[in-house]
Scaffold this active site. Structure first.
Site, PDB file in Angstrom:
ATOM      1  N   GLY A   1      -0.875  13.974  -9.592  1.00 26.87           N
ATOM      2  CA  GLY A   1      -0.834  13.265  -8.341  1.00 26.87           C
ATOM      3  C   GLY A   1      -0.584  11.902  -8.305  1.00 26.87           C
ATOM      4  O   GLY A   1       0.172  11.430  -7.267  1.00 26.87           O
ATOM      5  N   ASP A   2      -0.497  11.408  -9.418  1.00 25.81           N
ATOM      6  CA  ASP A   2      -0.146   9.930  -9.540  1.00 25.81           C
ATOM      7  C   ASP A   2       1.327   9.760 -10.083  1.00 25.81           C
ATOM      8  O   ASP A   2       1.933   9.081  -9.436  1.00 25.81           O
ATOM      9  CB  ASP A   2      -0.982   9.047 -10.625  1.00 25.81           C
ATOM     10  CG  ASP A   2      -2.265   8.745 -10.087  1.00 25.81           C
ATOM     11  OD1 ASP A   2      -2.460   8.395  -8.918  1.00 25.81           O
ATOM     12  OD2 ASP A   2      -3.417   8.698 -10.929  1.00 25.81           O
TER      13      ASP A   2
END
Length: 248
Positions: free
Chosen positions: A199-200
């Site tokens: 997600g990052d």
């Protein structure tokens, strides 16, 4: 052992051109300057990639506590013997840093004075935070019309999403995208973050591509722009589940 090896590797100048015969050619982003109000991982990962390509990245941190990633775990001792989060070390090589409390009007004035000296201004605060400081895209573009302004957030700064003002860490965007259900049997427990902090880092990749495209666009037109990157949108793209949704 891993972390002692990591610390030794930091003595190297990471990202240097490895072939001496090519070093005189420089790097693709030599001369590009980025002012990044960033913390933890999504935006710092993106700006580190750009720093490795030659960009001069100046990181804006809180003057007392710094980037939240400095206090993350696991941690390792730095050269002064102080504990520093491994996440911070991973994402902030080849950068310089300044401390500004952007809630302070004097710091806001300093930031606006700095902005015209940079090609890119980037931030990953909750939507609306930079506007409340007087440092949103419109305010910065008034001081620097050709600026490329990047915003990274959980659910985007534009549009009418009911989640716009939700805080979001990587597992939130990953879970909402549906990727935790990929290849999972009905009775099998969910495996949280099966691909690490995708997600990052995945969002950071889209952010880096957006900046590169905007720089090219400005080279041709002289026009800056606001790039709005959503962690959730990025994870939906990685999950590739749209056909499944349409068949419901």
């Amino acid at each position: 052992m891993f972390f002692s090896t990591l610390l030794k590797s930091l003595d190297m100048k990471v990202g240097e051109v490895s072939d001496p015969g090519l070093s005189s050619n420089g790097k693709p982003l030599d001369g590009v300057r980025i002012l990044a109000v960033e913390q933890m991982q999504s935006l710092p990962f993106a700006t580190q990639l750009l720093a490795r390509l030659g960009a001069d990245v100046v990181k804006v941190e809180h003057p007392v506590r710094g980037d939240l990633g400095r206090g993350s775990q696991p941690s390792v001792p730095d050269s002064n013997g102080e504990s520093v989060g491994a996440t911070f070390l991973r994402n902030n090589l080849n950068k310089r840093s300044i401390g500004l409390n952007l809630k302070d009007p004097a710091a806001q004035d300093i930031f606006l004075a700095l902005a015209p000296k940079f090609d890119v201004v980037a931030e990953n605060f909750r939507p609306g935070a930079m506007v409340s400081f007087g440092l949103g895209y419109d305010q910065v573009a008034a001081a620097s019309p050709e600026v490329i302004y990047l915003s990274v957030s959980g659910f985007g700064n534009s549009g009418d999403s009911p989640y716009t003002h939700w805080p979001a860490f990587a597992p939130v965007a990953e879970a909402m995208s549906g990727m935790y259900n990929v290849n999972r049997a009905a009775d099998e427990p969910i495996k949280v973050s099966p691909a690490g902090a995708l997600g990052d880092t995945g969002t950071g990749l889209f952010a880096a591509v957006g900046i590169l495209a905007a720089l090219r666009h400005r080279d041709r037109t002289g026009i800056g722009q606001h790039i709005d990157i959503s962690m959730f949108d990025s994870m939906v793209s990685f999950a590739d589940l749209v056909p499944n949704y349409l068949s419901l």
